[in-house]
Design a protein around this motif. Structure first.
Motif, PDB file in Angstrom:
ATOM      1  N   ASP A 206      -9.680   5.123  -9.496  1.00  0.00           N
ATOM      2  CA  ASP A 206      -9.740   5.145  -8.397  1.00  0.00           C
ATOM      3  C   ASP A 206      -8.920   4.195  -8.091  1.00  0.00           C
ATOM      4  O   ASP A 206      -9.725   3.483  -6.213  1.00  0.00           O
ATOM      5  N   SER A 207      -7.697   4.266  -8.223  1.00  0.00           N
ATOM      6  CA  SER A 207      -6.694   2.773  -7.461  1.00  0.00           C
ATOM      7  C   SER A 207      -7.346   1.043  -7.317  1.00  0.00           C
ATOM      8  O   SER A 207      -8.209   0.332  -6.167  1.00  0.00           O
ATOM      9  N   VAL A 208      -8.394   0.602  -7.815  1.00  0.00           N
ATOM     10  CA  VAL A 208      -9.152  -0.355  -8.547  1.00  0.00           C
ATOM     11  C   VAL A 208      -7.851  -1.164  -9.110  1.00  0.00           C
ATOM     12  O   VAL A 208      -8.111  -1.563 -10.777  1.00  0.00           O
ATOM     13  N   TYR A 209      -7.730  -3.008  -8.787  1.00  0.00           N
ATOM     14  CA  TYR A 209      -7.584  -3.976  -9.634  1.00  0.00           C
ATOM     15  C   TYR A 209      -8.852  -4.789 -10.182  1.00  0.00           C
ATOM     16  O   TYR A 209      -9.405  -4.643  -9.079  1.00  0.00           O
ATOM     17  N   LYS A 210      -8.437  -5.027 -11.251  1.00  0.00           N
ATOM     18  CA  LYS A 210      -9.962  -5.917 -12.357  1.00  0.00           C
ATOM     19  C   LYS A 210      -8.676  -7.628 -12.184  1.00  0.00           C
ATOM     20  O   LYS A 210      -8.378  -7.565 -13.150  1.00  0.00           O
ATOM     21  N   VAL A 211      -9.839  -8.528 -11.878  1.00  0.00           N
ATOM     22  CA  VAL A 211      -9.036  -9.694 -12.001  1.00  0.00           C
ATOM     23  C   VAL A 211     -10.043  -9.797 -13.571  1.00  0.00           C
ATOM     24  O   VAL A 211     -11.662 -10.435 -12.801  1.00  0.00           O
ATOM     25  N   PHE A 212     -10.181  -9.996 -14.440  1.00  0.00           N
ATOM     26  CA  PHE A 212     -11.205 -11.066 -16.240  1.00  0.00           C
ATOM     27  C   PHE A 212     -10.865 -12.048 -16.328  1.00  0.00           C
ATOM     28  O   PHE A 212      -9.592 -13.006 -16.454  1.00  0.00           O
TER      29      PHE A 212
ATOM     30  N   SER B  52      -9.712  -3.346  -3.995  1.00  0.00           N
ATOM     31  CA  SER B  52      -9.295  -2.007  -4.485  1.00  0.00           C
ATOM     32  C   SER B  52      -8.796  -1.340  -2.522  1.00  0.00           C
ATOM     33  O   SER B  52      -9.271  -1.525  -1.527  1.00  0.00           O
ATOM     34  N   ASP B  53      -8.098  -1.453  -3.138  1.00  0.00           N
ATOM     35  CA  ASP B  53      -6.577  -1.307  -1.679  1.00  0.00           C
ATOM     36  C   ASP B  53      -5.745   0.299  -2.290  1.00  0.00           C
ATOM     37  O   ASP B  53      -5.064   0.180  -2.566  1.00  0.00           O
ATOM     38  N   LYS B  54      -5.742   1.807  -1.461  1.00  0.00           N
ATOM     39  CA  LYS B  54      -5.080   2.158  -2.435  1.00  0.00           C
ATOM     40  C   LYS B  54      -3.530   2.304  -1.442  1.00  0.00           C
ATOM     41  O   LYS B  54      -2.431   2.741  -1.750  1.00  0.00           O
ATOM     42  N   HIS B  55      -3.440   0.889  -0.982  1.00  0.00           N
ATOM     43  CA  HIS B  55      -2.012   1.086  -0.119  1.00  0.00           C
ATOM     44  C   HIS B  55      -1.722  -0.377  -0.642  1.00  0.00           C
ATOM     45  O   HIS B  55      -0.517  -0.305  -0.431  1.00  0.00           O
ATOM     46  N   VAL B  56      -2.138  -1.212  -1.628  1.00  0.00           N
ATOM     47  CA  VAL B  56      -1.313  -2.150  -2.399  1.00  0.00           C
ATOM     48  C   VAL B  56      -0.614  -0.721  -3.363  1.00  0.00           C
ATOM     49  O   VAL B  56      -0.961  -0.824  -4.540  1.00  0.00           O
ATOM     50  N   GLN B  57       1.269  -1.804  -3.139  1.00  0.00           N
ATOM     51  CA  GLN B  57       1.926  -0.963  -4.047  1.00  0.00           C
ATOM     52  C   GLN B  57       1.880  -1.861  -5.680  1.00  0.00           C
ATOM     53  O   GLN B  57       2.661  -1.038  -6.488  1.00  0.00           O
ATOM     54  N   GLU B  58       1.924  -3.093  -5.629  1.00  0.00           N
ATOM     55  CA  GLU B  58       2.614  -3.520  -6.454  1.00  0.00           C
ATOM     56  C   GLU B  58       1.750  -5.676  -6.597  1.00  0.00           C
ATOM     57  O   GLU B  58       1.467  -5.562  -4.712  1.00  0.00           O
ATOM     58  N   ILE B  59       1.353  -5.723  -7.532  1.00  0.00           N
ATOM     59  CA  ILE B  59       1.075  -7.522  -7.665  1.00  0.00           C
ATOM     60  C   ILE B  59       1.881  -7.793  -8.255  1.00  0.00           C
ATOM     61  O   ILE B  59       2.232  -7.348  -9.629  1.00  0.00           O
ATOM     62  N   LYS B  60       1.728  -9.570  -8.038  1.00  0.00           N
ATOM     63  CA  LYS B  60       2.925 -10.381  -9.101  1.00  0.00           C
ATOM     64  C   LYS B  60       2.212 -11.347  -8.963  1.00  0.00           C
ATOM     65  O   LYS B  60       1.581 -11.907  -8.172  1.00  0.00           O
ATOM     66  N   ILE B  61       2.059 -12.425 -10.141  1.00  0.00           N
ATOM     67  CA  ILE B  61       1.309 -13.288 -10.475  1.00  0.00           C
ATOM     68  C   ILE B  61       1.408 -13.890 -10.135  1.00  0.00           C
ATOM     69  O   ILE B  61       3.243 -14.479 -11.075  1.00  0.00           O
TER      70      ILE B  61
ATOM     71  N   LEU C  13       0.219 -12.584  -5.155  1.00  0.00           N
ATOM     72  CA  LEU C  13       1.393 -11.758  -4.721  1.00  0.00           C
ATOM     73  C   LEU C  13       0.458 -10.081  -4.095  1.00  0.00           C
ATOM     74  O   LEU C  13       0.891  -9.292  -5.361  1.00  0.00           O
ATOM     75  N   LEU C  14       0.124  -9.745  -2.991  1.00  0.00           N
ATOM     76  CA  LEU C  14       0.049  -8.449  -3.084  1.00  0.00           C
ATOM     77  C   LEU C  14       1.164  -7.939  -2.202  1.00  0.00           C
ATOM     78  O   LEU C  14       1.050  -8.046  -0.918  1.00  0.00           O
ATOM     79  N   ILE C  15       1.733  -6.747  -2.488  1.00  0.00           N
ATOM     80  CA  ILE C  15       2.644  -5.842  -1.425  1.00  0.00           C
ATOM     81  C   ILE C  15       2.067  -4.998  -1.317  1.00  0.00           C
ATOM     82  O   ILE C  15       1.725  -3.739  -2.332  1.00  0.00           O
ATOM     83  N   PHE C  16       1.963  -4.564   0.045  1.00  0.00           N
ATOM     84  CA  PHE C  16       1.241  -3.439   0.606  1.00  0.00           C
ATOM     85  C   PHE C  16       2.921  -2.281   0.626  1.00  0.00           C
ATOM     86  O   PHE C  16       4.078  -2.910   0.629  1.00  0.00           O
ATOM     87  N   ASN C  17       2.027  -1.479   0.681  1.00  0.00           N
ATOM     88  CA  ASN C  17       3.463   0.555   1.253  1.00  0.00           C
ATOM     89  C   ASN C  17       3.919  -0.490   2.581  1.00  0.00           C
ATOM     90  O   ASN C  17       3.522  -0.969   3.540  1.00  0.00           O
ATOM     91  N   ARG C  18       5.016  -0.229   2.603  1.00  0.00           N
ATOM     92  CA  ARG C  18       6.230  -0.730   3.405  1.00  0.00           C
ATOM     93  C   ARG C  18       6.192   0.080   4.573  1.00  0.00           C
ATOM     94  O   ARG C  18       5.603   1.288   4.732  1.00  0.00           O
ATOM     95  N   ALA C  19       5.824  -0.227   6.084  1.00  0.00           N
ATOM     96  CA  ALA C  19       6.875  -0.189   7.313  1.00  0.00           C
ATOM     97  C   ALA C  19       7.932   0.230   8.054  1.00  0.00           C
ATOM     98  O   ALA C  19       8.334   0.330   6.569  1.00  0.00           O
TER      99      ALA C  19
END
Length: 361
Positions: free
Chosen positions: A205-211, A223-232, A238-244
């Motif tokens: 379901d393209s959902v990231y969760k933090v515990f 919840s965002d299908k456009h998130v390509q990667e997450i860096k901690i 840092l949320l990196i989205f699909n590039r334009a």
């Protein structure tokens, strides 16, 4: 220090994101030894004292104990033949008076430092293949990340077991974690010891969760299908989205509650692939193919560049948070950089591990 990420994969024992892969070492070792010899026998003042001091320092180093994870008789009525084979150890975790050793086959054993004896195996199911270990110092427990033959090795299952229970030889006294999450490939779970958080990604379901790593309470979800990667990084994500075509959208979030601290677009050269985007506290490192390295301070938008002839795309990074430096690995060179884009020092003729992701796209 970056988090430890484990990805799901339908392949047993091979989908785990390996952190270090040995490269073949030809004559690099010999070259390094020769350099050390030249240094130690040089005519510089106090060199003889340094050499004798080093000899004294390591004189008493000796093998104290050996542990063997292999059990030729098997255990737990194993139903998977490859669990019976002797394989190399891929992870060693020390927790108080217990040492855990995980073999490439997926068998994990616990050993007592006091008695030097094997306490038990952590595989509590006949078809369990343990993929990774994480010692949670917040509640003195060991988290095992496993896949199962009954599930075609396709989804990750996490279990938390108190060290005290393992010490008593009761590895089955633990409890399951993140049962509500579907961690099938390319889903993953990442343990962040620095911030005391766990990041999961459900690809279904393209959902990231933090515990919360202390009590495993879910704090928030993304919840965002456009998130390509997450860096901690310490304190932030840092949320990196699909590039334009000409930029990549980025967001910086508070790791504690998911609050958006900053949202901005970073301009890119058209029709050139992005080699990497890395986050280090307030510094953003961006490198495109055949372009200069850009170091952006996200607080004030100050941008500096390092010539592409000086900084070539590395194979791997290691961030040194305490020293405010970062290491790059390329071919047989290890380079140390500061965040002003200056080369601090470099080492050559070293054999080292390369960070790889066996199951990355």
């Amino acid at each position: 220090m970056e988090g430890r990420r484990i990805s799901a994969s339908p392949r047993p024992c091979s989908g785990r994101r390996i952190l270090a892969k040995k490269r073949a070492c030809t004559n690099g070792f010999v070259n390094t030894v020769k350099k050390l010899q030249r240094r130690e026998i040089s005519s510089k003042r106090d060199r003889a004292f340094s050499m004798s001091n080093a000899q004294e320092r390591f004189r008493n180093m000796r093998l104290m104990e050996e542990y063997d994870t292999h059990d030729p008789k098997g255990h737990c009525s194993v139903v998977l033949p490859f669990l019976m084979k002797r394989t190399k150890v891929i992870e060693i975790v020390a927790a108080r008076d217990i040492v855990f050793a995980l073999a490439h086959s997926g068998v994990c054993a616990a050993f007592s430092r006091e008695t030097n004896q094997r306490i038990c195996f952590l595989n509590v199911s006949p078809d369990e293949v343990i993929r990774s270990l994480f010692y949670n110092k917040n509640n003195d427990s060991l988290i095992t990340v496993s896949v199962y033959a009954s599930d075609n090795f396709s989804s990750l299952k996490c279990r938390s077991t108190r060290i005290e229970y393992i010490r008593r030889g009761k590895p089955d006294a633990g409890f399951a974690l993140f049962e509500s999450e579907s961690l099938k490939w390319p889903g993953f779970v990442e343990f962040d010891d620095v911030n005391g958080k766990v990041l999961t990604y459900s690809a279904q379901d393209s959902v990231y969760k933090v515990f919360d790593l202390k009590n495993y309470t879910m704090l928030y979800s993304i919840s965002d299908k456009h998130v390509q990667e997450i860096k901690i990084s310490p304190g932030i994500m840092l949320l990196i989205f699909n590039r334009a075509s000409s930029h990549v959208p980025l967001k910086i979030l508070s790791i504690e509650d998911g609050t958006v601290l900053k949202a901005f677009n970073h301009l890119l050269h058209r029709n050139k692939k992005v080699d990497f985007i890395e986050q280090f506290n307030e510094k953003l490192l961006v490198k495109q193919e055949n372009e200069n390295l850009q170091i952006l301070d996200v607080r004030n938008a100050e941008l500096m560049e390092v010539s592409r002839t000086e900084f070539m795309t590395p194979s791997a990074f290691i961030f040194l948070y305490e020293n405010q430096l970062f290491l790059t690995f390329r071919n047989r060179t290890v380079a140390v950089w500061n965040f002003r884009g200056e080369l601090v020092t470099s080492f050559e003729d070293h054999c080292y591990g390369i960070l790889t992701e066996l199951d990355s796209s």
